[in-house]
Design an enzyme around this catalytic site. Sequence first.
Site, PDB file in Angstrom:
ATOM      1  N   SER A 147     -13.927 -40.706  66.714  1.00 54.14           N
ATOM      2  CA  SER A 147     -15.243 -40.081  66.776  1.00 54.14           C
ATOM      3  C   SER A 147     -15.323 -38.689  66.728  1.00 54.14           C
ATOM      4  CB  SER A 147     -15.895 -40.557  68.153  1.00 54.14           C
ATOM      5  OG  SER A 147     -16.836 -39.641  68.499  1.00 54.14           O
ATOM      6  N   TYR A 160     -16.329 -41.223  77.250  1.00 56.22           N
ATOM      7  CA  TYR A 160     -16.286 -41.679  75.815  1.00 56.22           C
ATOM      8  C   TYR A 160     -15.424 -40.454  75.010  1.00 56.22           C
ATOM      9  CZ  TYR A 160     -17.959 -42.963  71.054  1.00 56.22           C
ATOM     10  OH  TYR A 160     -18.102 -43.533  69.855  1.00 56.22           O
TER      11      TYR A 160
END
Length: 256
Positions: A147, A160
Amino acid sequence: MSASKFDLTGRTALVTGSSRGLGKAYAEGLAEAGAAIVLNGHDPDRLGATAREFRARGYRVEEALFDVTDEAAVSAAFDRLDTAGIAVDILVNNAGIQLRKPLVDLTMTEWRKVLDTNLASAFLVGREAARRMIARGRGGKIINIGSLTSEVARATVAPYTASKGGIKLLTKAMAAEWAEHGISVNAVGPGYILTEMTQPLADTPAFDSWVRQRTPARRWGTPADVAGTVVFLSSDAADFVNGQIIYVDGGMLSVL
Ligand code: GCO
């Protein structure tokens, strides 16, 4: 270079979390490049529906219903593939969840769920796949999905972010141990891509404007924008690429 370097005919790809969203797009791209697909999910109805959709499009598809955070379930799933004579040549560790909450309010249970789903799963599934790739002696490809938060942080998505930072370095660790066996291990870092997971952000006018202003391409990405990079890293064209992360972000990480 011949186009055959990008041809995945004769290869089998397992994509975790591929019933929907980015995982489904990666599976579609790999199927279009010729690979047989093993779809994975934990919801039998959603997994079955996607498998039917893929078969209707002429793709070769197997379904693998298992929880990627459950060590025994992951091992049993690979044993079932072995019994069915299905060898995973390409693994895309895509399964992941998001949880948006201030760190001070986060519970240990919430922390563990995100880290298990987004990071531990890549270890569990990667380990099973690599054991078999090494034993077969014909190499393989592993693509871990990172990400932008593999590189930079955003407030309220700490677990995350920690998990995706871990994905970046786990990718390098896997490459360090498995490259000598002909296994290329790399990562892809999608930027702000419009999916079910990010739809609430896109529906927030201020966030939508921020993404468009911060992205040189001045738009959200689409799942199809990312699939091509996964296909490249899954192909012979990437045989000497190892331990890298490629950001597919419209340029967001490249500008202030
Ligand atoms: C968020 C988003 C991001 C994106 C993506 C960016 O809440 O900021 O969920 O984390 O999903 O990971 O690369």
